[in-house]
Design an enzyme around this catalytic site. Sequence first.
Site, PDB file in Angstrom:
ATOM      1  N   GLY A 153      53.071  84.363  33.639  1.00  0.00           N
ATOM      2  CA  GLY A 153      52.751  85.678  34.208  1.00  0.00           C
ATOM      3  C   GLY A 153      52.123  85.566  35.580  1.00  0.00           C
ATOM      4  O   GLY A 153      51.710  84.489  36.016  1.00  0.00           O
TER       5      GLY A 153
ATOM      6  N   ALA B  71     105.372  61.576  78.653  1.00  0.00           N
ATOM      7  CA  ALA B  71     105.436  62.399  77.448  1.00  0.00           C
ATOM      8  C   ALA B  71     106.021  61.588  76.301  1.00  0.00           C
ATOM      9  O   ALA B  71     106.944  60.800  76.491  1.00  0.00           O
ATOM     10  CB  ALA B  71     106.280  63.635  77.714  1.00  0.00           C
TER      11      ALA B  71
ATOM     12  N   ASN C  35      53.702 100.008  42.271  1.00  0.00           N
ATOM     13  CA  ASN C  35      53.006  98.832  42.799  1.00  0.00           C
ATOM     14  C   ASN C  35      54.007  97.946  43.542  1.00  0.00           C
ATOM     15  O   ASN C  35      55.025  97.547  42.987  1.00  0.00           O
ATOM     16  CB  ASN C  35      52.400  98.079  41.606  1.00  0.00           C
TER      17      ASN C  35
ATOM     18  N   ARG D 204      67.646  86.858  36.387  1.00  0.00           N
ATOM     19  CA  ARG D 204      68.733  87.801  36.646  1.00  0.00           C
ATOM     20  C   ARG D 204      69.641  87.386  37.807  1.00  0.00           C
ATOM     21  O   ARG D 204      70.699  87.944  38.011  1.00  0.00           O
ATOM     22  CB  ARG D 204      68.161  89.210  36.885  1.00  0.00           C
TER      23      ARG D 204
ATOM     24  N   TYR E 294      94.683  66.842  68.704  1.00  0.00           N
ATOM     25  CA  TYR E 294      93.489  66.361  68.023  1.00  0.00           C
ATOM     26  C   TYR E 294      92.779  65.393  68.961  1.00  0.00           C
ATOM     27  O   TYR E 294      93.362  64.386  69.392  1.00  0.00           O
ATOM     28  CB  TYR E 294      93.810  65.656  66.701  1.00  0.00           C
TER      29      TYR E 294
HETATM   30  C1  UD1 Z   1      55.549  92.661  39.406  1.00  0.00           C
HETATM   31  C2  UD1 Z   1      54.346  93.535  39.065  1.00  0.00           C
HETATM   32  C3  UD1 Z   1      54.755  94.997  39.142  1.00  0.00           C
HETATM   33  C4  UD1 Z   1      55.288  95.298  40.527  1.00  0.00           C
HETATM   34  C5  UD1 Z   1      56.432  94.336  40.887  1.00  0.00           C
HETATM   35  C6  UD1 Z   1      56.806  94.516  42.337  1.00  0.00           C
HETATM   36  C7  UD1 Z   1      53.026  92.256  37.431  1.00  0.00           C
HETATM   37  C8  UD1 Z   1      52.660  92.117  36.017  1.00  0.00           C
HETATM   38  N1  UD1 Z   1      53.878  93.223  37.730  1.00  0.00           N
HETATM   39  O1  UD1 Z   1      56.531  92.891  38.401  1.00  0.00           O
HETATM   40  O2  UD1 Z   1      53.644  95.835  38.877  1.00  0.00           O
HETATM   41  O3  UD1 Z   1      55.730  96.644  40.578  1.00  0.00           O
HETATM   42  O4  UD1 Z   1      56.024  92.969  40.712  1.00  0.00           O
HETATM   43  O5  UD1 Z   1      57.949  93.762  42.646  1.00  0.00           O
HETATM   44  O6  UD1 Z   1      52.534  91.535  38.257  1.00  0.00           O
HETATM   45  N2  UD1 Z   1      55.852  84.763  39.158  1.00  0.00           N
HETATM   46  C9  UD1 Z   1      55.276  83.514  39.083  1.00  0.00           C
HETATM   47  N3  UD1 Z   1      54.848  83.041  37.882  1.00  0.00           N
HETATM   48  C10 UD1 Z   1      54.965  83.766  36.752  1.00  0.00           C
HETATM   49  C11 UD1 Z   1      55.555  85.055  36.834  1.00  0.00           C
HETATM   50  C12 UD1 Z   1      55.986  85.528  38.059  1.00  0.00           C
HETATM   51  O7  UD1 Z   1      55.149  82.812  40.097  1.00  0.00           O
HETATM   52  O8  UD1 Z   1      54.540  83.265  35.700  1.00  0.00           O
HETATM   53  C13 UD1 Z   1      56.306  85.228  40.474  1.00  0.00           C
HETATM   54  C14 UD1 Z   1      57.798  85.416  40.506  1.00  0.00           C
HETATM   55  O9  UD1 Z   1      58.446  84.249  40.973  1.00  0.00           O
HETATM   56  C15 UD1 Z   1      57.967  86.568  41.472  1.00  0.00           C
HETATM   57  C16 UD1 Z   1      56.668  87.332  41.369  1.00  0.00           C
HETATM   58  O10 UD1 Z   1      55.740  86.485  40.723  1.00  0.00           O
HETATM   59  O11 UD1 Z   1      58.103  86.135  42.808  1.00  0.00           O
HETATM   60  C17 UD1 Z   1      56.826  88.623  40.578  1.00  0.00           C
HETATM   61  O12 UD1 Z   1      57.251  88.313  39.280  1.00  0.00           O
HETATM   62  P1  UD1 Z   1      58.281  89.238  38.520  1.00  0.00           P
HETATM   63  O13 UD1 Z   1      58.497  88.678  37.174  1.00  0.00           O
HETATM   64  O14 UD1 Z   1      59.439  89.512  39.368  1.00  0.00           O
HETATM   65  O15 UD1 Z   1      57.376  90.561  38.360  1.00  0.00           O
HETATM   66  P2  UD1 Z   1      57.885  92.033  38.188  1.00  0.00           P
HETATM   67  O16 UD1 Z   1      58.299  92.238  36.779  1.00  0.00           O
HETATM   68  O17 UD1 Z   1      58.861  92.355  39.236  1.00  0.00           O
END
Ligand code: UD1
Length: 457
Positions: free
Chosen positions: A77, A422, A169, A15, A365
Site C-alpha cells: 500500500g 562504370a 485526491n 492493468r 550502399y
Molecule cells: C491512490 C490514492 C487515491 C488517489 C489516487 C490518485 C491511496 C490509498 N489512494 O490510489 O486516493 O485518488 O492514488 O491517482 O493512496 N505504490 C507503491 N507501493 C504500494 C502501492 C502503490 O509504490 O504498495 C505506488 C504505485 O506504484 C503508484 C502509486 O503508489 O505509483 C499509487 O498507487 P495506486 O495503486 O495506483 O493507487 P490508486 O489506487 O490509484
Amino acid sequence: MDLAAVILAAGKGTRMNSKLPKVLHPVCGSPMLSYVIDAVTGAGVSKIVVVAGYGAELVSREVEGKAELVIQAEQLGTAHALSQAGPCFKDFSGSLLVLCGDTPLIEAETLVELVERHRNTGVAATVLTAEVADPAGYGRVIRDGQGQISKIVEQKDASPAEILVREVNSGIYCFDAAGLFDVLKQITPANAQGEYYLTDVISIYAGCGQGVRPVVIKNPREFSGINDRIQLAGAEQYLRSRVLEDLMRAGVTIVDPNSTFVSRKASVGRDTVLYPFTFVEGDTIVGEDCSIGPGSRLIDAIVGNGVVIQNSIIIKSCIGDNCSVGPFAYLRPETRLGQGVKVGDFVEIKKSLIGDGSKVPHLSYVGDATIGEKVNIGAGTITCNYDGENKWPTIIGDGAFIGSNTNLIAPVEVGRKAVTGAGSTITKNIPSGALGIERAKQVMVKHWSGRKKDSKN
Ligand code: UD1
Ligand code: CA
C-alpha cells in the site's frame, strides 16, 4: 526552508499487462517517471527519493544520478511505500512532497503553488485535489464544515453518499516531514483492499486537530494517473500536443499536428516545416529553414540549417547545412554529411563521412567510407566493406568520379579526381587523376536475333 520529494513507484501496474514496470513506460519518448522527477526538480527540491519494487533494477538505472532509491519489497500500500523512505529523512524537518510515479503530466509550477500554500497556512498536510466530472477510481475528498479535509475515502470503501463526491485526491501531497513517519506507523490495513493507505494520514491528522488543507488544481488533467495503456495513449496525445504547440509558438510550421510526433527532448529551429507522418525522436536537433518529411523518422540526429529530408530514416547521424536527403534514404549510425551533400533515392549510408558538395544520388550502399569533397558516386555503386569476418574502409579523394555500378572491394582507396569505369569491380587502389576500369571485353555475336527465330521454326 528545505524541500524534498518522495515518488512512489513500486507498483507493478497490473492493468498495463506488461513486463516493464509501469513508471518506465514512455510518454513522448521518455519514461513517465522522468517527467515526475523533472517536475519536482523544477519545483526546487534538494533531495528526491524514489520508492521502487517491481522491476527495481530497471527503475534504479533510470533514476541513477537523479534520485536516491529505496526498495519496497512487498507492495502493501501507499502508506507502507512512503514509510520505506523514512530512514532517508531522519534528520530532515522541511516540507516533503509526495507524488506517484505514474502522473507524468504534473507541472513544476503546480507543485510550487502547493508548497507555497502549505507553508503559508502552517498545517501539517496539504492535498492537491480537483473537481472532476468523472471521479471513478479516485479517492474522494471529504471536507468538514470549515472547508478543511476530514478524510479521504477510496472508491472501494466509500458509502453511497461519498461515492457521489466529485472532489478527488490527486495522490499529490505536501507534508511537514517532522512527525510524518511516526503517524504512518499508526495506519492499519483495515479496509476493502487490505492495504496500508497513505490517505489514512489525513484522517489521523484531522482527528488530532491538525488541519489538512486542500489546494484545488486548475487543470485536473495534470494529475491524471496512468493505470492502463488506454490512459497511456491519452497522456501521449496530451503531451504530444503540448510539445507541438510549444514548437509552433517558437516558429516551427507543423502541417498536420495529428500525424507529427516530436519527442520532448528534441529541438527544432525557426521556419522549419514538419510535414505529416514525421517522427522526430530522442535527442534530435533540427536547425532552421529545414523541410522535414513527409514520412520521415529522425532518431538522435543532428541536422543543420536549410536541410531537406523526404521519406527517409536517419539514425544517430549528423547532417550539415543545405543537404538534401531522400526520398527513401537510410542513414545509419555514425554517418556525417558535410555541407550541401545530396543523398538521393534508395541510398543506404552507414558509418561514413561524406564531404561538402558530394553526391550519392541513387541506389547505393556506402559503409565504412570516407568520401572527400565534390565527389560523385554513380547509381548502383556499392562499397563491399564486409568480407564475412571484418569490416574494411573505403577512401575516396576530393573530386573523384565513381562510375555507375562500381563495386569498391574494401580496403581500397580512390585518389583525388580519379575515375572508375562504370560497372567496374575495383580491388586495387587508384592513384590520383587515374582511371580504374575493370571490364571484360564486349563480345558481338552477329545475327543473334535471326538465329533465335530460326531455331523456333
Ligand atoms: C491512490 C490514492 C487515491 C488517489 C489516487 C490518485 C491511496 C490509498 N489512494 O490510489 O486516493 O485518488 O492514488 O491517482 O493512496 N505504490 C507503491 N507501493 C504500494 C502501492 C502503490 O509504490 O504498495 C505506488 C504505485 O506504484 C503508484 C502509486 O503508489 O505509483 C499509487 O498507487 P495506486 O495503486 O495506483 O493507487 P490508486 O489506487 O490509484
Ligand atoms: Ca493510480
